[in-house]
Design an enzyme around this catalytic site. Structure first.
Site, mmCIF file in Angstrom:
data_model
loop_
_atom_site.group_PDB
_atom_site.id
_atom_site.type_symbol
_atom_site.label_atom_id
_atom_site.label_comp_id
_atom_site.label_asym_id
_atom_site.label_seq_id
_atom_site.Cartn_x
_atom_site.Cartn_y
_atom_site.Cartn_z
ATOM 1 N N GLU A 371 9.656 61.684 46.543
ATOM 2 C CA GLU A 371 10.287 62.970 46.197
ATOM 3 C C GLU A 371 9.181 63.951 46.359
ATOM 4 O O GLU A 371 8.221 63.707 45.700
ATOM 5 C CB GLU A 371 10.870 62.983 44.843
ATOM 6 C CG GLU A 371 12.268 63.671 44.598
ATOM 7 C CD GLU A 371 13.041 64.291 45.584
ATOM 8 O OE1 GLU A 371 12.995 65.369 45.495
ATOM 9 O OE2 GLU A 371 13.658 63.869 46.384
ATOM 10 N N THR A 372 9.017 65.080 46.975
ATOM 11 C CA THR A 372 8.282 65.897 47.943
ATOM 12 C C THR A 372 8.725 67.366 47.890
ATOM 13 O O THR A 372 9.873 67.671 47.609
ATOM 14 C CB THR A 372 8.551 65.342 49.352
ATOM 15 O OG1 THR A 372 8.076 64.000 49.383
ATOM 16 C CG2 THR A 372 7.884 66.156 50.431
ATOM 17 N N ILE A 373 7.770 68.253 48.260
ATOM 18 C CA ILE A 373 8.146 69.658 48.465
ATOM 19 C C ILE A 373 7.708 70.078 49.855
ATOM 20 O O ILE A 373 6.699 69.590 50.363
ATOM 21 C CB ILE A 373 7.560 70.612 47.400
ATOM 22 C CG1 ILE A 373 6.016 70.638 47.434
ATOM 23 C CG2 ILE A 373 8.082 70.283 46.012
ATOM 24 C CD1 ILE A 373 5.410 71.709 48.296
ATOM 25 N N SER A 390 3.381 66.023 48.172
ATOM 26 C CA SER A 390 4.246 65.083 47.463
ATOM 27 C C SER A 390 3.450 64.116 46.596
ATOM 28 O O SER A 390 2.272 63.865 46.838
ATOM 29 C CB SER A 390 5.063 64.280 48.479
ATOM 30 O OG SER A 390 5.794 63.243 47.867
#
Length: 561
Positions: A371-373, A390
């Site tokens: 789960e990452t931006i 991330s």
């Protein structure tokens, strides 16, 4: 037949909720954001405003990117933070060229493959101390700032520090994901309660309630004052490594002190006159390029978006690229990754011959070699930054060093424990990475800075965005809001082999006729899935303006001035 009918009923029910727009594609949630002087697009509106304020104060796109990323580490701890890694592609207006930064960390030097073998482990655990690798984000900030920045780090980090101390209201999606804190606490991970609950009055905040993290504010202050060494060599490093080792891990002071980001040459392929750029492995960006190389050989002016043929060809091409990904992609300091051959026209033509009109199974190509931006910024000078960061698996490993305000990543899980593979675990090696920034140029000039979050979906998302813009003539917002699909079940760099022909997961906007056609081609069609989160900025050279977009699957915002 019952399965097809069920999908049809679901899709029809979603169509009843659609909204109408007077112009543009019906699936677009809003218009592009258009501005002259600068643009910031992130997955959180307040982080976007942080970056925009930096631009308005005279900072450039690089300063704004660091400030927004620091804010996201606070505001979206469910996906990123300074316990994780960072990759970036920068268009430098002064030199008129692209630069790539690999700010990913390496595995502990004292942890060996034999350790896992003696423990009879066939994979590295998802949580706990063993998947923890060196966090590279902080060093990445300082490398970006040193090479291209204009502001000092204290001013860049101050907005995030203020929000961490004073609090900010949780958005809908992050409030939902933050529920994983309760799972970590229930499993007995230390410092979870002190960091995420006690600092917020003894309860986990909900949507609209203020969230604070004074621990992280103090950490940011130390980094602003002491530089990157405050994180990698000082008391903070001692706190991190002592905690990990107390829990049975191997991360050491030497591992942190010896860490260094690497400036790398981005790689590209030409897609219908546009150069699409990704970073070389240990990331998976070249999978998107491999896919586009084959897709370019088809005439999509005669193939409708979202049609049976579109999704079939895309899925088959993805399967081919991902088999190569599983076999070849790894840290290029340890493996001879045949990037040039994988991206060659001849190789694409050869692999295309394997595709039929039915769902197929593929093997990696035979190559003569061993789960990452996501966020993007642009400024009035013409600089643009494509940045992704991330912790992996949402919040990360569950390892929260005391009173520092962040969780360490678990990227080490993505090593293979199968001896002799390109991505097999070794000490001091960078793991295979899913997070990838992207960029598109046209005739040697910047055009689009973009990325799509979401693990294995990312190369598929990148290829879909490129096709939406170039093949189907969508604008920046439409390209991100368009219905998506994801193929799952390919072989993995961690050692798992393909599950037959896999499954195709569809969003609700895919037409029923397409579903019916895919089933007739023997694809296994599934409903739902995780389709990432897209941000993008386009330079409109004709009108001398930026066009920004942030898709509706996240809480994000694009804004300019």
């Amino acid at each position: 037949m019952k399965h097809i009918l069920f999908i049809y009923v679901i899709l029809f029910s979603f169509s009843l909720q659609a909204q109408d727009r007077l112009v543009g594609k019906s699936f677009a949630t809003r218009s592009e954001v258009i501005a002259k002087n600068g643009m910031v697009a992130t997955s959180h509106p307040l982080a976007t405003q942080v970056g925009l304020n930096i631009l308005q104060q005279g900072g450039n796109a690089i300063d704004a990117a660091i400030a927004a990323n620091a804010a996201l580490g606070l505001m979206e701890p469910t996906g990123n933070g300074i316990g994780g890694d960072l990759f970036a592609i920068v268009w430098d207006a002064k030199t008129q060229q692209l630069y790539g930064l690999n700010a990913s960390g390496r595995s502990p030097k004292s942890l060996t493959l034999e350790y896992f073998q003696k423990k009879n482990m066939d994979k590295i655990p998802s949580y706990g101390p063993l998947p923890v690798s060196v966090p590279g984000a902080v060093d990445g900030w300082f490398e970006l700032s040193k090479k291209f920045g204009t502001m000092n780090m204290a001013d860049i980090l101050q907005p995030a520090i203020s929000y961490a101390e004073e609090g900010f209201p949780l958005t809908q999606l992050i409030a939902y994901y933050l529920g994983s804190v309760n799972r970590f606490e229930a499993q007995g991970f230390d410092n979870i309660k002190a960091t995420y609950i006690d600092q917020n009055g003894g309860k986990l905040p909900k949507e609209g309630e203020l969230y604070k993290n004074p621990f992280l504010a103090n950490t940011y202050k130390s980094i602003a004052k002491g530089g990157r060494d405050a994180f990698y060599k000082g008391e903070m490093a001692k706190t991190i490594t002592s905690f990990v080792q107390e829990k049975g891990g191997f991360l050491s002071m030497e591992d942190l002190a010896s860490h260094q980001s690497e400036w790398v040459e981005p790689v590209s392929i030409n897609y219908r006159g546009y150069d699409v750029w990704e970073l070389p492995p240990n990331g998976q960006g070249i999978a998107a390029l491999q896919m586009l190389q084959i897709l370019e050989t088809y005439d999509f002016s005669k193939i409708k978006f979202g049609s049976e043929e579109h999704l079939h060809l895309f899925t088959e091409v993805k399967k081919i690229a991902f088999e190569d990904r599983a076999k070849y992609y790894a840290d290029m300091d340890f493996a001879n990754v045949p990037v040039e051959e994988l991206l060659s026209d001849a190789y694409a033509k050869k692999r295309k011959e394997e595709i039929t009109d039915r769902a197929g199974s593929y093997s990696a190509g035979v190559i003569s070699a061993g789960e990452t931006i996501y966020m993007t910024t642009a400024d009035k000078h013409g600089n643009m930054v494509s940045l992704i960061q991330s912790n992996y698996r949402g919040m990360g490993s569950g390892m929260v060093p005391p009173k520092l305000g962040f969780m360490l990543q678990d990227r080490g899980e993505l090593f293979s424990l199968v001896e002799g593979q390109a991505n097999t675990y070794e000490p001091g090696k960078r793991p295979f990475h899913t997070i990838i920034p992207a960029f598109i140029t046209k005739d040697g000039k910047p055009w689009v800075s973009f990325g799509v979050m979401g693990g294995d979906f990312q190369p598929q998302g990148h290829a879909q965005i490129v096709m939406n813009l170039i093949d189907f003539g969508m604008n920046m917002q439409e390209a991100g809001d368009a219905p998506r699909w994801e193929h799952r079940g390919s072989s993995s760099p961690t050692g798992e082999e393909a599950n037959g022909t896999g499954e195709v997961y569809l969003e609700s906007g895919i037409p029923f006729e397409t579903i019916r056609g895919l089933l007739s081609r023997r694809h296994k069609v599934m409903y739902g899935g995780y389709f990432g989160g897209y941000q993008g900025i386009m330079w409109d050279g004709k009108n001398k303006v930026y066009r920004g977009a942030s898709e509706s699957r996240k809480d994000g915002q694009a804004a300019g001035y």
